[in-house]
Design a protein around this motif. Sequence first.
Motif, PDB file in Angstrom:
ATOM      1  N   ALA A   1       0.831  -1.208   0.000  1.00 17.05           N
ATOM      2  CA  ALA A   1       0.000   0.000   0.000  1.00 17.05           C
ATOM      3  C   ALA A   1       0.863   1.255   0.000  1.00 17.05           C
ATOM      4  O   ALA A   1       0.530   2.262  -0.619  1.00 17.05           O
ATOM      5  CB  ALA A   1      -0.919  -0.010   1.221  1.00 17.05           C
ATOM      6  N   ARG A   2       2.000   1.211   0.693  1.00 23.02           N
ATOM      7  CA  ARG A   2       2.886   2.377   0.719  1.00 23.02           C
ATOM      8  C   ARG A   2       3.516   2.606  -0.651  1.00 23.02           C
ATOM      9  O   ARG A   2       3.670   3.752  -1.087  1.00 23.02           O
ATOM     10  CB  ARG A   2       3.977   2.186   1.773  1.00 23.02           C
ATOM     11  N   LEU A   3       3.858   1.545  -1.352  1.00 23.66           N
ATOM     12  CA  LEU A   3       4.390   1.686  -2.708  1.00 23.66           C
ATOM     13  C   LEU A   3       3.346   2.285  -3.639  1.00 23.66           C
ATOM     14  O   LEU A   3       3.671   3.096  -4.509  1.00 23.66           O
ATOM     15  CB  LEU A   3       4.865   0.323  -3.238  1.00 23.66           C
ATOM     16  N   ALA A   4       2.079   1.886  -3.463  1.00 19.32           N
ATOM     17  CA  ALA A   4       1.004   2.451  -4.284  1.00 19.32           C
ATOM     18  C   ALA A   4       0.835   3.941  -3.993  1.00 19.32           C
ATOM     19  O   ALA A   4       0.602   4.746  -4.900  1.00 19.32           O
ATOM     20  CB  ALA A   4      -0.307   1.705  -4.015  1.00 19.32           C
TER      21      ALA A   4
ATOM     22  N   GLU B   1       9.295  12.159   0.449  1.00 10.36           N
ATOM     23  CA  GLU B   1       9.901  11.786   1.727  1.00 10.36           C
ATOM     24  C   GLU B   1       9.331  12.641   2.865  1.00 10.36           C
ATOM     25  O   GLU B   1       8.991  12.132   3.930  1.00 10.36           O
ATOM     26  CB  GLU B   1      11.419  11.952   1.645  1.00 10.36           C
ATOM     27  N   ARG B   2       9.192  13.936   2.633  1.00 11.56           N
ATOM     28  CA  ARG B   2       8.636  14.826   3.653  1.00 11.56           C
ATOM     29  C   ARG B   2       7.170  14.479   3.921  1.00 11.56           C
ATOM     30  O   ARG B   2       6.716  14.495   5.076  1.00 11.56           O
ATOM     31  CB  ARG B   2       8.754  16.284   3.217  1.00 11.56           C
ATOM     32  N   TYR B   3       6.428  14.170   2.857  1.00 13.05           N
ATOM     33  CA  TYR B   3       5.017  13.819   3.007  1.00 13.05           C
ATOM     34  C   TYR B   3       4.865  12.572   3.868  1.00 13.05           C
ATOM     35  O   TYR B   3       4.052  12.535   4.799  1.00 13.05           O
ATOM     36  CB  TYR B   3       4.397  13.595   1.629  1.00 13.05           C
ATOM     37  N   LEU B   4       5.656  11.543   3.574  1.00 14.40           N
ATOM     38  CA  LEU B   4       5.544  10.287   4.307  1.00 14.40           C
ATOM     39  C   LEU B   4       5.997  10.431   5.750  1.00 14.40           C
ATOM     40  O   LEU B   4       5.483   9.748   6.646  1.00 14.40           O
ATOM     41  CB  LEU B   4       6.356   9.194   3.603  1.00 14.40           C
ATOM     42  N   GLN B   5       6.958  11.306   5.998  1.00 23.36           N
ATOM     43  CA  GLN B   5       7.437  11.519   7.362  1.00 23.36           C
ATOM     44  C   GLN B   5       6.357  12.115   8.254  1.00 23.36           C
ATOM     45  O   GLN B   5       6.402  11.952   9.478  1.00 23.36           O
ATOM     46  CB  GLN B   5       8.675  12.420   7.352  1.00 23.36           C
ATOM     47  N   GLN B   6       5.397  12.807   7.649  1.00 22.83           N
ATOM     48  CA  GLN B   6       4.328  13.431   8.420  1.00 22.83           C
ATOM     49  C   GLN B   6       3.201  12.451   8.774  1.00 22.83           C
ATOM     50  O   GLN B   6       2.347  12.769   9.599  1.00 22.83           O
ATOM     51  CB  GLN B   6       3.741  14.608   7.635  1.00 22.83           C
ATOM     52  N   LEU B   7       3.216  11.277   8.151  1.00 20.39           N
ATOM     53  CA  LEU B   7       2.177  10.289   8.428  1.00 20.39           C
ATOM     54  C   LEU B   7       2.486   9.536   9.716  1.00 20.39           C
ATOM     55  O   LEU B   7       3.646   9.310  10.046  1.00 20.39           O
ATOM     56  CB  LEU B   7       2.068   9.296   7.267  1.00 20.39           C
TER      57      LEU B   7
ATOM     58  N   LEU C   1      -3.434   3.583   4.574  1.00 23.84           N
ATOM     59  CA  LEU C   1      -2.615   4.077   3.466  1.00 23.84           C
ATOM     60  C   LEU C   1      -3.432   4.159   2.181  1.00 23.84           C
ATOM     61  O   LEU C   1      -3.234   5.070   1.373  1.00 23.84           O
ATOM     62  CB  LEU C   1      -1.401   3.165   3.268  1.00 23.84           C
ATOM     63  N   ALA C   2      -4.349   3.207   1.991  1.00 25.32           N
ATOM     64  CA  ALA C   2      -5.202   3.238   0.795  1.00 25.32           C
ATOM     65  C   ALA C   2      -6.103   4.472   0.819  1.00 25.32           C
ATOM     66  O   ALA C   2      -6.374   5.075  -0.228  1.00 25.32           O
ATOM     67  CB  ALA C   2      -6.042   1.966   0.727  1.00 25.32           C
ATOM     68  N   ILE C   3      -6.551   4.873   2.014  1.00 27.78           N
ATOM     69  CA  ILE C   3      -7.371   6.079   2.122  1.00 27.78           C
ATOM     70  C   ILE C   3      -6.543   7.303   1.759  1.00 27.78           C
ATOM     71  O   ILE C   3      -6.996   8.182   1.025  1.00 27.78           O
ATOM     72  CB  ILE C   3      -7.947   6.211   3.541  1.00 27.78           C
ATOM     73  N   HIS C   4      -5.312   7.368   2.243  1.00 29.00           N
ATOM     74  CA  HIS C   4      -4.439   8.486   1.900  1.00 29.00           C
ATOM     75  C   HIS C   4      -4.212   8.541   0.393  1.00 29.00           C
ATOM     76  O   HIS C   4      -4.214   9.623  -0.207  1.00 29.00           O
ATOM     77  CB  HIS C   4      -3.094   8.348   2.625  1.00 29.00           C
TER      78      HIS C   4
END
Length: 243
Positions: free
Chosen positions: A54-57, A73-79, A88-91
């Motif tokens: 899901a994270r790869l998607a 990278e910055r976006y994912l760090q905020q999750l 993750l699918a909702i995001h």
Amino acid sequence: MTTDTEEPSLTIDELAARAGVTVRTVRFYGTKGLLPPPVIGPRRVGHYGREHLARLALIEELQHQGMTLAAIERYLQQLPPDLTAHDLAIHRAVVASWAPDVVETVTRAELERRAGRALGDEDVERLAAMGVVAAADDVYRIDSGLLRLGVQLLDVPLSQEAILAARTALIEHSRAAAHELSQLLRGEVAERDAGAVRSLSAHMQPIVVQALLTTFQRSLREELREWLDDRPADGMSEAGGSA
């Protein structure tokens, strides 16, 4: 098939194949911190789960939006670090909603690569009935925003008629909600310039989509809970029938 609570079961080769990327890309994302490390099993073999897929998607969707690797990278760090594959699918759905509808023409091989699996003729026919794919002369026009959802629906134990009825209901209610929200926003920006209107729209869209997803999830859970509560227990229904 696994659930969010089951142990990871994909090797790095299987994960890369399912996600439509190379093993080198998976390893690179891991070194950059975009993917959490795998679970190390026997013989020190790394195993990956649905959260990795899901994270790869989600990363792929962010790239489609034109985000750089540093921005991703910055976006994912905020999750939050403990997001499930469902979260993750909702995001990803929220991110995908930012983009305009995209229709592309691809070959059968590219269609299957995008789908992340082999597709039989019956699968393609079901995707076409859902409005996801249109086939002609060995080429396929796909709605990129709906493809992954359509592929997931191939494994749902519902009839084609039920899926189409659900799609119609969602479209009708979504359009009604969009119309009402649009009227509210128009009232707020009636006296503003066009630039202010575009700015407000860009700012509000991801917020509104996230709100709709959240409220719909809660409403669906309540409906299912009420439906299950109203059903008679197995033993009680049999006893009532024999009385």
